[in-house]
Design an enzyme around this catalytic site. Structure first.
Site, mmCIF file in Angstrom:
data_model
loop_
_atom_site.group_PDB
_atom_site.id
_atom_site.type_symbol
_atom_site.label_atom_id
_atom_site.label_comp_id
_atom_site.label_asym_id
_atom_site.label_seq_id
_atom_site.Cartn_x
_atom_site.Cartn_y
_atom_site.Cartn_z
ATOM 1 C CD GLU A 1 -0.614 -74.088 -39.364
ATOM 2 O OE1 GLU A 1 -0.456 -72.775 -39.643
ATOM 3 O OE2 GLU A 1 -1.612 -74.545 -38.444
ATOM 4 C CD GLU B 1 -5.062 -71.049 -38.146
ATOM 5 O OE1 GLU B 1 -5.516 -71.053 -37.102
ATOM 6 O OE2 GLU B 1 -4.940 -72.082 -38.522
#
Length: 492
Positions: free
Chosen positions: A343, A248
């Site tokens: 994810e 991220e």
């Protein structure tokens, strides 16, 4: 065109061999409670379909039907789903979850050795359970670790550009031993490793938390950090199939995080990480982005540099913002690079079993794979009854399994059964094969052709009433009445 012709010829030859030898597929029962011994594997009959079902109420859980469905000629009616084995789409690397530091901790600390061995067999073999085939791990601490750490904290002199003081350190307490147990059970398991932050001394903010960026003068040193990591894991008997550059990279938060703009990620891969892996004779794949569906500009910017792209295996995505169709947009522009879904977490923010079964099938099992994903991964493999241990991130995330810290009891959550409907049946190296879109008629579905030539079809009924499916291959069909809110896997 030549590939399609060869595939058609291979399918015909395989069909002839099956008709001559009478070979059938293995149908493997799955436990919904831990097993001390694996059950024998019954053999299905040629030309019949085995059915495994989970219902929206959670009262039927990955249950194998006692009745085999026959293929017949001349069937009509129902929602038609045609199976085309002559065309191979993306190759599947696997289905699974993340073995975070927290997951490794609860597996080691809250289970006896015998109970852990039984659970790991159940999680990682199709014979004894759900057959997880791909796993993600963290390079150092994440928001699900027992503490903040990297592999080169506080070196003498405040810096260590050569990474001579690198050490796996804390990960030798829980993560590495659990990985070694898993690899002994499933030696072909593919593992992807991802950092949440570089060491604090390598960052502009001097902290592994709260974002900050990688210092521009330490890009080569950070590339060496990856090289030393891969060698250290290999020395521990753990082969890393792929790395992503940064988890991220657009997020700065109060847990281990590091911001990395697309331009820096491109430069880092092109001029440092890619050449460093090549010089070290490491064939570990490099995956970019590893963030949400809502920003495709980032991966497209990185892939737009041809020199960078040479080192890249593909782009990874998460589920927390945007729409799953974003993956197809990247695939359309770069079909020669893979798409990975890496994810998504359930949790106390969504507790209804049927709602979770529906959403995750529509967006992940079916949605991600129909949008070119080679992997589908949930977040934590295991957490305790308090959604932990936590390290500053999500307060109510749910693991694939929950392990009670007090008594070691194991609860299998909806993600366990979702994985079971795919990982147990879709073999690594399988290919997705074309089926028509039937979402407008309330059915999410996707089909796969395994390396052993067995077929898998996963389907979910979003309608409020039972819907009849008519699945056709080669002129013959089978029919199945799929109740509302049910997830089904067909194998033949």
């Amino acid at each position: 065109m030549l590939l399609k012709q060869q595939s058609k010829l291979f399918s015909l030859l395989t069909l002839l061999l099956l008709l001559v030898c009478g070979c059938g597929d293995d149908d493997i029962p799955v436990p919904t409670v831990p097993m001390e011994e694996e059950e024998p594997t019954p053999t299905g009959e040629p030309g019949t379909v085995t059915v495994w079902t989970t219902n929206g109420e959670g009262s039927v859980l990955l249950s194998k039907s006692t009745n085999l469905l026959p293929f017949k000629a001349g069937l009509t009616g129902g929602i038609p789903i045609g199976i085309d084995t002559s065309t191979a789409l993306q190759t599947i690397d696997g289905f699974g979850a993340a073995l975070t530091g927290s997951s490794a901790f609860v597996l080691r600390e809250h289970l006896t050795d015998a109970k852990r061995a039984t659970l790991l067999r159940e999680l990682f073999t199709p014979e004894a359970g759900i057959g997880i085939s791909f796993m993600r791990i963290t390079i150092g601490a994440s928001d699900f670790s027992t503490a903040d750490y990297t592999y080169n904290d506080n070196p003498a002199g405040g810096a260590d550009p050569d990474q001579s003081e690198f050490s796996l350190g804390r990960d030798t307490d829980h993560l590495v031993p659990v990985l070694q147990e898993i690899m002994a059970i499933s030696p072909d398991l593919k593992i992807m490793a991802t950092p949440w932050s570089a060491p604090a001394w390598m960052k502009t903010n001097g902290d592994i938390r709260n974002g900050g960026q990688l210092r521009g003068d330490l890009l080569s040193s950070y590339a060496q950090y990856f090289v030393v990591y891969l060698r250290a894991m290999s020395a521990a008997g753990i082969s890393i199939y792929a790395i992503s550059v940064q988890n991220e990279p657009l997020l700065a938060s109060g847990y281990p995080t590091m911001e990395m703009e697309a331009a820096q990620q491109s430069t880092f891969i092109r001029d440092h990480l890619g050449p460093a892996l090549a010089a070290a004779d490491l064939d570990t794949k490099i995956i970019i982005y590893d963030h949400n569906w809502d920003d495709i500009k980032y991966p497209l910017d990185v892939l737009s540099d041809d020199a960078t792209k040479e080192f890249i295996a593909g782009t990874a995505f998460h589920c927390y913002a945007g729409d799953v169709s974003a993956m197809s947009q990247v695939n359309t522009q770069h079909p020669d690079r893979g798409i990975y879904f890496t994810e998504c977490s359930g949790g106390g923010f969504s507790t209804d079993f049927g709602t979770n079964l529906s959403w995750n099938t529509d967006n992940l099992l079916v949605g991600a794979t129909r949008n070119w994903a080679k992997t589908v991964l949930f977040w934590n493999l295991a957490l305790n009854e308090n959604s932990g241990p936590q390290n500053g991130g999500c307060k109510d995330c749910r693991g694939v399994v929950t392990i009670n810290a007090g008594n070691g009891n194991i609860s299998r959550n909806v993600e366990y059964y979702l994985l079971g409907h795919t990982a147990k049946f879709v073999q690594p190296g399988a290919v997705r094969i074309p089926t028509p879109t039937r979402r407008g008629e309330g059915i999410s579905q996707v089909a796969f052709l395994n390396p052993d030539r067995s077929r898998v079809l996963v389907a979910f009924n979003h309608n409020s009433q039972t819907s009849t499916l008519r699945v056709t291959e080669g002129g013959d069909s089978f029919q199945y009445s799929l109740p509302a809110g049910n997830l089904v896997t067909f194998t033949w």
